[in-house]
Structures are given as C-alpha cells and as structure tokens.
Scaffold this active site. Sequence first.
Site, PDB file in Angstrom:
ATOM      1  N   ASP A 169      -7.566   4.095 -15.283  1.00 27.27           N
ATOM      2  CA  ASP A 169      -6.298   4.202 -14.747  1.00 27.27           C
ATOM      3  C   ASP A 169      -6.213   5.612 -14.527  1.00 27.27           C
ATOM      4  O   ASP A 169      -6.296   6.650 -15.122  1.00 27.27           O
ATOM      5  CB  ASP A 169      -5.052   3.960 -15.757  1.00 27.27           C
ATOM      6  N   LYS A 205       3.424   7.128  -8.438  1.00 30.82           N
ATOM      7  CA  LYS A 205       3.534   8.697  -8.817  1.00 30.82           C
ATOM      8  C   LYS A 205       2.973   9.431  -8.043  1.00 30.82           C
ATOM      9  O   LYS A 205       3.413   9.636  -6.935  1.00 30.82           O
ATOM     10  CB  LYS A 205       2.454   8.454 -10.261  1.00 30.82           C
ATOM     11  N   TYR A 263      -0.467   4.431 -21.450  1.00 33.91           N
ATOM     12  CA  TYR A 263       0.884   4.193 -20.955  1.00 33.91           C
ATOM     13  C   TYR A 263       1.239   2.929 -21.743  1.00 33.91           C
ATOM     14  O   TYR A 263       0.587   1.917 -21.801  1.00 33.91           O
ATOM     15  CB  TYR A 263       0.659   3.782 -19.193  1.00 33.91           C
ATOM     16  N   ARG A 302       1.575 -12.896   3.007  1.00 35.50           N
ATOM     17  CA  ARG A 302       1.080 -12.721   1.834  1.00 35.50           C
ATOM     18  C   ARG A 302      -0.189 -12.432   1.470  1.00 35.50           C
ATOM     19  O   ARG A 302      -0.762 -11.414   0.736  1.00 35.50           O
ATOM     20  CB  ARG A 302       1.686 -13.885   0.864  1.00 35.50           C
TER      21      ARG A 302
HETATM   22  C1  LIG Z   1       3.838   4.586 -14.221  1.00 35.16           C
HETATM   23  C2  LIG Z   1       2.711   4.392 -14.569  1.00 35.16           C
HETATM   24  C3  LIG Z   1       1.967   2.870 -14.659  1.00 35.16           C
HETATM   25  C4  LIG Z   1       2.589   1.690 -14.094  1.00 35.16           C
HETATM   26  O1  LIG Z   1       3.045   1.888 -12.953  1.00 35.16           O
HETATM   27  P1  LIG Z   1       4.508   1.100 -12.230  1.00 35.16           P
HETATM   28  O2  LIG Z   1       4.334   1.502 -10.701  1.00 35.16           O
HETATM   29  O3  LIG Z   1       5.752   1.842 -12.953  1.00 35.16           O
HETATM   30  O4  LIG Z   1       4.344   0.029 -12.411  1.00 35.16           O
HETATM   31  C5  LIG Z   1       0.549   2.719 -15.201  1.00 35.16           C
HETATM   32  N1  LIG Z   1      -0.069   3.592 -15.686  1.00 35.16           N
HETATM   33  C6  LIG Z   1       0.218   5.055 -15.600  1.00 35.16           C
HETATM   34  C7  LIG Z   1      -0.600   6.138 -16.112  1.00 35.16           C
HETATM   35  C8  LIG Z   1       1.575   5.410 -15.203  1.00 35.16           C
HETATM   36  O5  LIG Z   1       2.209   6.697 -15.336  1.00 35.16           O
END
Ligand SMILES: *Cc1c(COP(=O)(O)O)cnc(C)c1O
Length: 409
Positions: free
Chosen positions: A196, A221, A124, A72
């Site tokens: 982000d 992504k 998001y 962890r």
């Molecule tokens: C998908 C996404 C998230 C969240 O990510 P997860 O891996 O699904 O928890 C956050 N910000 C953006 C811009 C995203 O496209």
Amino acid sequence: MDESAHDPENGPETDSVKDAARARRLRVETLAVHAGRHSDPATGAVMPPIHLSTTFARNADGTTPAGYVYARSENPNRHALEEALAQLEGGTVAAAFASGQAATMTVLQTLGAGDHVILPDSLYYGTRKLAEDVFGPWQLSCSFVDMQAVDNVRAVLRPNTRLIWVETPSNPLLTVTDIGAVAELARAHGARCVVDNTWATPINQQPLALGAHLVMHATTKFLGGHSDILGGVLIAGQSDTGQSDAVQDDDWFARIRMIQTTGGAVAAPFDCWLLLRSLRTLPYRVRAHNANALAVAQGLAAHPAVEAVYYPGLSDFAGHAVAARQMTGFGGVLSILVRGGGAAAQAVAGRTQLFTQATSLGGVESLIEHRASVEGPTTTTPVNLLRLSIGLEHPADLLDDLQQALDAG
Ligand SMILES: *Cc1c(COP(=O)(O)O)cnc(C)c1O
C-alpha cells in the site's frame, strides 16, 4: 529512441512516451505531464473529453471500431488513467477502482478459502476491517505482526501463506518496513508481496523496483491531491518470467482485471478525468508536501507540549535509516503525541485555525485528526495521538497555527 517514435503519424503519442519511459529517458515530471495523454482524434482537443456513454456502437460486421464495448469493462478515461498510473509507478498494467478499499478488496478476492495472509500490526484500519470482518467469514486467516523486523514476518509464515501485505510508512504510526526484504521473503515462499503505497506516492517510493509484486493506492489521497475524488488503483509490473518463483503474475493480474470488470467497482469517467488532471502536478505537489512536513515535524519536535513526533524524515526516528534507503522523500503525513492524554490532544485539534479537523490526507489543505476517536473502541492507536496531513500552505503559517493550539493548553 528512434526518430519515428516522435512521428505523430506513427501511432498515439503516448506510445512514444511509453517507449521513452521504458528506455529511462523521461524524468518523472515529464512523465506526469504526458503519460496517458492522447489528443482527441475527433476534434483535436489537447485535453481529453469525458466519455459518459455506457455503450459503444459497432461496425456493420459487429466488430468494435476502437475496442470499447461497455463501460463497466472499458472506458476511454479509465484506460488513459490506468496507462498513466502504470507508467508513474514503474509498472506495466493498472486497474482503477471506485475507492482504495475496492482495490484492496479485489486483492483479497483473488485468494481462496483457507489461504493465509500476513499484514502489519500498524495498518490502515479499513484494511484490517476488510481482512477480518469481510473475509474472516470466507475462511481467510490473517496474522498481524510488527514488520519493522523481517524476522517477525518469517516467524508467522505458513505453507498456505499466499500474500504479505505491506504498508510503509504506516497509518497512523509511520512505521517503516523494509520492502525489499519482505518481498524477497515472499518470493522465496511462493507468496506475493503487495505494498500500500498511498502515503509515500510513486514520487517518493517505487515498491515494484524494490521487488514487490503489486502496488495499491488510495488515489483519494495524494494522487487525487485535492480532497474531491474517491478512488483506488492496483499496479503490477510485467510477468517476472526471468525469476524462478512460483508466482505467475500475468495470471494474477488477469484475475484482478476479471474481478475489476466483472465485480464492477470501477472508477467513474469523471473521477478518472479529474485524477488524470491531478497527476499532471503530482511531482511538484509531493515535493512541497515533503518539504512542509519536514519543517513542521522539526518545529514540533522542539515544542514542550509534544511528547513525540512520528515522521520518517527525522534522523532520530526509528524507521529513518530504512526510509532513507528506500524513499527519495518522506511524505506529507506525520503524527504527534500530545502531553496530557487523550482529552488534551482532542483539545489541541479543536483549537487549530488553519488546520481543518477532518479525516483523510493528501489534499492541498492541511488536516488534523484525533485518530483514536475516529477508529472507535477497538483502536490500538495511542489516545493522545494526532495525525497531521501537511498541505501546501506556507510551513511557517502551519507551525504558527500548531504552536498557538499547543500553547493554549
Ligand atoms: C485512505 C486509505 C485507504 C482507503 O482508501 P479509500 O479510498 O478511503 O477507500 C487505504 N490505505 C491507506 C493507507 C489510506 O490512507
């Protein structure tokens, strides 16, 4: 870089990669291939083994031979991944999580009851849900503003504003925020600016270099890139001791690390291994995503059934000038408004054959989604909006598919 940095006797090979990167000698393609790469000392394996062990044997005197104690807290695959992600983003430290949301949650968990956070109104939806539904009961207060004008951010600053969250280009409207201007405002106020960077990727946009304190990615992504890994990461630069701002980033990242390893929402070893493998091709994949998305955006803009195309790479798009200044490519996601309303848009998504109707983005395969129905009754997304994640197929095939789906309406 001196000769000794090339010497394999002289420490792990990634140290020389790090030194060269710091001296700005390595281009991003080279970094992507080499960052975090260590030949396995036990076998000489060029590609890393997957370390599934949750615990690590100690020496007779109780010390740890390689510094690893318990999975962890630390794992070799996670360690290599964090090193690579930090280098690609132009940062110095990274913390990898089990999902993008776990990374976002950690940022919010560094705050205290009564703190105030400013977020963009195009965001998001999961980030908004965390801020309001999870942290609302913990007395976090939030303001959602249109960040296309930095004055809107300034107008809602409070003495207790601790964090300004930026998402650019945003989901699902591709809204563009001037990162440098917002980061400067945050610093002047003694608050932190988090970006982000999921949609842009470090290949197209480097928020730390523009002044942000921290970068967040859903590695699920584009960084993962193949729709088979869930993950998130937070990346920071070194303590900006040269600056007179009130923020001590070393302390802040130490707190992030503590929450990561104590809370335990860490990325699993196999996911870290897969993600590191994906990073090797990131610059080439992103370049193709950029080119394909631009071609599709331009093609769709001319279609009579399309009311609007949201893509920062289009010269008449609202955010184009700022995007062109702070990005080197415009990304692989775009949204369109379909003439005829929500049902017409849903029908178009239902008629595509190459595009799969599915949530998510950033994979090699193209996806299409009617966002309003996914986000539910509280959505602020236009009902006739379709979000497209443009994959690595040939763009002409993608346009043909969209054209037949639009023409049939
Ligand atoms: C998908 C996404 C998230 C969240 O990510 P997860 O891996 O699904 O928890 C956050 N910000 C953006 C811009 C995203 O496209």
